[in-house]
Design a protein around this motif. Structure first.
Motif, PDB file in Angstrom:
ATOM      1  N   VAL A 100     -41.017 -76.450 -13.383  1.00 44.03           N
ATOM      2  CA  VAL A 100     -39.763 -77.343 -14.281  1.00 44.03           C
ATOM      3  C   VAL A 100     -38.674 -77.002 -14.609  1.00 44.03           C
ATOM      4  O   VAL A 100     -38.077 -77.064 -16.302  1.00 44.03           O
ATOM      5  CB  VAL A 100     -41.040 -77.818 -16.070  1.00 44.03           C
ATOM      6  N   GLY A 101     -38.737 -75.755 -15.067  1.00 46.96           N
ATOM      7  CA  GLY A 101     -37.296 -75.027 -15.416  1.00 46.96           C
ATOM      8  C   GLY A 101     -37.797 -73.139 -15.405  1.00 46.96           C
ATOM      9  O   GLY A 101     -38.589 -72.026 -14.995  1.00 46.96           O
ATOM     10  N   LYS A 102     -36.048 -72.669 -15.754  1.00 46.33           N
ATOM     11  CA  LYS A 102     -36.196 -70.894 -15.847  1.00 46.33           C
ATOM     12  C   LYS A 102     -35.371 -70.805 -17.008  1.00 46.33           C
ATOM     13  O   LYS A 102     -34.879 -71.918 -17.843  1.00 46.33           O
ATOM     14  CB  LYS A 102     -35.121 -70.429 -14.878  1.00 46.33           C
ATOM     15  N   ARG A 103     -36.116 -69.936 -17.643  1.00 50.05           N
ATOM     16  CA  ARG A 103     -35.462 -69.198 -19.041  1.00 50.05           C
ATOM     17  C   ARG A 103     -34.382 -67.841 -18.840  1.00 50.05           C
ATOM     18  O   ARG A 103     -35.210 -67.238 -18.074  1.00 50.05           O
ATOM     19  CB  ARG A 103     -36.636 -68.327 -19.999  1.00 50.05           C
ATOM     20  N   PRO A 104     -33.466 -68.119 -18.791  1.00 50.12           N
ATOM     21  CA  PRO A 104     -32.261 -67.291 -19.065  1.00 50.12           C
ATOM     22  C   PRO A 104     -33.044 -65.642 -19.689  1.00 50.12           C
ATOM     23  O   PRO A 104     -33.594 -65.696 -20.794  1.00 50.12           O
ATOM     24  CB  PRO A 104     -31.073 -67.696 -19.860  1.00 50.12           C
ATOM     25  N   ALA A 105     -33.188 -64.668 -19.444  1.00 50.44           N
ATOM     26  CA  ALA A 105     -33.216 -63.620 -19.667  1.00 50.44           C
ATOM     27  C   ALA A 105     -33.509 -62.989 -21.014  1.00 50.44           C
ATOM     28  O   ALA A 105     -34.017 -62.585 -21.667  1.00 50.44           O
ATOM     29  CB  ALA A 105     -32.576 -62.108 -18.804  1.00 50.44           C
ATOM     30  N   ARG A 162     -40.373 -68.453 -16.456  1.00 50.62           N
ATOM     31  CA  ARG A 162     -39.775 -69.791 -16.118  1.00 50.62           C
ATOM     32  C   ARG A 162     -41.338 -70.150 -16.035  1.00 50.62           C
ATOM     33  O   ARG A 162     -42.579 -70.011 -16.463  1.00 50.62           O
ATOM     34  CB  ARG A 162     -40.555 -68.753 -14.029  1.00 50.62           C
ATOM     35  N   GLU A 163     -41.406 -72.013 -16.474  1.00 48.20           N
ATOM     36  CA  GLU A 163     -42.145 -72.925 -17.391  1.00 48.20           C
ATOM     37  C   GLU A 163     -42.738 -73.224 -15.579  1.00 48.20           C
ATOM     38  O   GLU A 163     -42.451 -73.483 -14.454  1.00 48.20           O
ATOM     39  CB  GLU A 163     -41.318 -73.403 -17.690  1.00 48.20           C
ATOM     40  N   LEU A 164     -44.230 -73.354 -15.781  1.00 52.42           N
ATOM     41  CA  LEU A 164     -45.164 -74.409 -14.809  1.00 52.42           C
ATOM     42  C   LEU A 164     -45.812 -75.149 -15.703  1.00 52.42           C
ATOM     43  O   LEU A 164     -46.442 -75.123 -16.678  1.00 52.42           O
ATOM     44  CB  LEU A 164     -46.055 -73.073 -13.628  1.00 52.42           C
ATOM     45  N   PHE A 165     -46.117 -76.440 -14.837  1.00 53.94           N
ATOM     46  CA  PHE A 165     -47.159 -77.097 -14.616  1.00 53.94           C
ATOM     47  C   PHE A 165     -48.191 -77.266 -13.610  1.00 53.94           C
ATOM     48  O   PHE A 165     -47.594 -77.146 -12.400  1.00 53.94           O
ATOM     49  CB  PHE A 165     -46.791 -78.803 -14.866  1.00 53.94           C
ATOM     50  N   VAL A 166     -49.822 -76.722 -13.687  1.00 49.83           N
ATOM     51  CA  VAL A 166     -50.281 -76.104 -13.041  1.00 49.83           C
ATOM     52  C   VAL A 166     -51.667 -77.502 -13.034  1.00 49.83           C
ATOM     53  O   VAL A 166     -52.305 -77.040 -14.296  1.00 49.83           O
ATOM     54  CB  VAL A 166     -50.945 -74.545 -13.617  1.00 49.83           C
ATOM     55  N   GLU A 167     -52.703 -77.863 -12.170  1.00 53.18           N
ATOM     56  CA  GLU A 167     -53.541 -78.893 -12.430  1.00 53.18           C
ATOM     57  C   GLU A 167     -54.209 -77.898 -11.681  1.00 53.18           C
ATOM     58  O   GLU A 167     -54.020 -77.587 -10.418  1.00 53.18           O
ATOM     59  CB  GLU A 167     -52.518 -80.032 -11.605  1.00 53.18           C
ATOM     60  N   TYR A 168     -55.365 -78.097 -12.434  1.00 48.29           N
ATOM     61  CA  TYR A 168     -56.795 -77.716 -11.585  1.00 48.29           C
ATOM     62  C   TYR A 168     -57.944 -77.845 -11.539  1.00 48.29           C
ATOM     63  O   TYR A 168     -58.207 -79.034 -13.140  1.00 48.29           O
ATOM     64  CB  TYR A 168     -56.700 -75.993 -11.907  1.00 48.29           C
ATOM     65  N   ALA A 169     -59.858 -77.308 -11.510  1.00 45.75           N
ATOM     66  CA  ALA A 169     -60.525 -78.012 -11.507  1.00 45.75           C
ATOM     67  C   ALA A 169     -60.805 -78.002 -12.904  1.00 45.75           C
ATOM     68  O   ALA A 169     -61.018 -76.366 -12.781  1.00 45.75           O
ATOM     69  CB  ALA A 169     -61.179 -77.261 -10.490  1.00 45.75           C
ATOM     70  N   PRO A 170     -61.540 -78.496 -14.069  1.00 44.13           N
ATOM     71  CA  PRO A 170     -61.769 -77.319 -14.733  1.00 44.13           C
ATOM     72  C   PRO A 170     -63.246 -76.777 -15.100  1.00 44.13           C
ATOM     73  O   PRO A 170     -63.376 -75.792 -16.303  1.00 44.13           O
ATOM     74  CB  PRO A 170     -62.845 -79.026 -16.673  1.00 44.13           C
TER      75      PRO A 170
END
Length: 243
Positions: free
Chosen positions: A87-92, A103-111
């Motif tokens: 979902v995006g990148k952060r400058p150092a 780096r920002e992520l959305f991750v979907e997985y099993a509970p």
């Protein structure tokens, strides 16, 4: 992997204990990814979806963008994840965490691949962002119970999901660290040797400067024996009534 709770703020005014737990448990994509790739993970928010999966917002950080790419590729390929969305990148220069890139992520997985529900069921309330690094989850938690009950709750979590859990920090609800000096005398020689060596080698530091295997080898025992010594030492330091 972890999840957060909206009840955390309200619980902070309750008498109890704050702990930082270092956790490993099986079948966790975040633990596997940070163990395989030289990168870390911060857990911000996690929630259940209408499909009864878990979706979380994470920040992955590393020294190089190549390591971030490797981490994302590992996560996408993992059989333990359903989807990974960048979902995006952060400058150092603005990254508020270790490393030079994030780096920002959305991750979907099993509970069932998360330890969160088990911790919550035992009264451990998420108290800050969880950090995952080197195949270990670092959980700041609050629990409104006495120390003997905390020991029992931790044993239940360990047994239910075959988790390895150690305590790296203990404080009262108001933030004051407990006086454990006298309690060190309650340790057996082997427990004290293991605990002292762990402290000396910065096993409880962040970032950890020695692995469990390396520490066990230096002590001349198996990893299982080392963890047992440390667990019993931590239990005695937690509970002032232990002999």
């Amino acid at each position: 992997m972890s999840s957060t709770s909206s009840t955390t703020t309200a619980a902070r005014t309750t008498d109890g204990t704050r702990l930082t737990l270092e956790i490993w448990h099986p079948d966790c994509w975040g633990l596997q990814a940070t163990e395989s790739v030289d990168a870390g993970l911060l857990v911000h928010t996690v929630h259940r979806t209408v499909d009864e999966t878990v979706k979380g917002h994470f920040t992955v950080y590393a020294d190089t963008t190549a390591q971030l790419d490797e981490f994302v590729a590992f996560t996408e390929a993992s059989p333990l994840t359903h989807s990974t969305v960048e979902v995006g990148k952060r400058p150092a220069s603005t990254a508020p965490h270790p490393g030079n890139a994030a780096r920002e992520l959305f991750v979907e997985y099993a509970p069932e691949h998360s330890i969160s529900d088990t911790l919550v069921s035992q009264g451990f309330i998420h108290d800050a962002s969880v950090r995952v690094e080197g195949g270990v989850e670092h959980w700041p938690v609050f629990v409104a119970d006495d120390r003997e009950a905390i020991r029992n709750r931790l044993e239940t979590v360990r047994a239910e999901i075959d988790a390895e859990i150690s305590i790296s920090k203990i404080a009262s609800a108001d933030g004051a660290a407990p006086d454990s000096t006298d309690r060190l005398d309650r340790l057996t020689p082997r427990q004290r040797e293991a605990f002292d060596l762990a402290c000396e080698r910065n096993y409880y530091a962040w970032p950890r400067e020695i692995s469990t295997r390396e520490l066990a080898d230096e002590l001349g025992v198996s990893k299982t024996t080392l963890l047992e010594h440390l667990r019993k030492a931590e239990a005695k330091l937690l509970n002032p009534d232990d002999a």
